[in-house]
Design a protein around this motif. Sequence first.
Motif, PDB file in Angstrom:
ATOM      1  N   GLN A  49      37.433  59.090  78.227  1.00  0.00           N
ATOM      2  CA  GLN A  49      36.025  58.810  78.496  1.00  0.00           C
ATOM      3  C   GLN A  49      35.671  57.347  78.242  1.00  0.00           C
ATOM      4  O   GLN A  49      35.145  56.687  79.110  1.00  0.00           O
ATOM      5  CB  GLN A  49      35.141  59.720  77.637  1.00  0.00           C
ATOM      6  N   THR A  61      37.825  64.014  76.502  1.00  0.00           N
ATOM      7  CA  THR A  61      37.422  65.404  76.669  1.00  0.00           C
ATOM      8  C   THR A  61      38.683  66.235  76.875  1.00  0.00           C
ATOM      9  O   THR A  61      39.521  65.895  77.713  1.00  0.00           O
ATOM     10  CB  THR A  61      36.495  65.573  77.881  1.00  0.00           C
ATOM     11  N   TYR A  67      35.614  73.672  75.678  1.00  0.00           N
ATOM     12  CA  TYR A  67      35.907  72.251  75.847  1.00  0.00           C
ATOM     13  C   TYR A  67      35.754  71.563  74.494  1.00  0.00           C
ATOM     14  O   TYR A  67      34.970  72.000  73.643  1.00  0.00           O
ATOM     15  CB  TYR A  67      34.930  71.602  76.824  1.00  0.00           C
ATOM     16  N   MET A  69      35.205  67.612  72.654  1.00  0.00           N
ATOM     17  CA  MET A  69      35.044  66.161  72.655  1.00  0.00           C
ATOM     18  C   MET A  69      35.796  65.670  71.432  1.00  0.00           C
ATOM     19  O   MET A  69      35.552  66.135  70.316  1.00  0.00           O
ATOM     20  CB  MET A  69      33.574  65.755  72.582  1.00  0.00           C
TER      21      MET A  69
END
Length: 207
Positions: A49, A61, A67, A69
Amino acid sequence: TEGMGPYDWIGPGLVSVEFTQGIQVLQSISDLQESLGNGTASPSLVQPQAFAGGNGKLLVTIVGSPYEMASVNLDGSGLTTLATSSIIFGGSWSPDGKRIAFDPGHIGHIGDYDYPDWDISTMQADGSGVAPVFARPAQDMRPSWSPDGERIVFVSDHGADPLSANYEVYSARADGSDVRQLTDAGTTIVNVGNGGPKWSPDGSKIL
């Protein structure tokens, strides 16, 4: 460049870098993809990112259920999960590398259709202090900090039919106030799958 470093997200699984360290970073991402993919490198598994010069971390990610971060060192070590959500599309370091803006979301339903509903939040670099910038029925996503750290630019379908995929570019202060709609095309002007709007280094323009 994003943040204070020479690295920037340019598409799923891609990161632009200065050549002197570019090979190292891209190899680290490939190794990370392979380690998380049980020996198979998946370009969509780890999506770079942004780079933060303030703390030397790459924001990524990790595609999965949920998901993630995460932040990681440039050599691929020190992978640290900062937040999880049903879906996360993008994230951005603040210029000083102390905060992150990102877009956690969930899957909504309209009739027979499923669609992702993204919100924009901020958090500290270690994942603490998550605070919503927006929590409204809209796809608010792809946040990017202004060079002075005061504002966030992002894309949104706020006010549009959620199934129309008509996105406009907005900016707001980091606390969600002073929202400004910057475009009014009335059609799909942003391919959100290929990144979002970015500030120029001097803050005078948005790409």
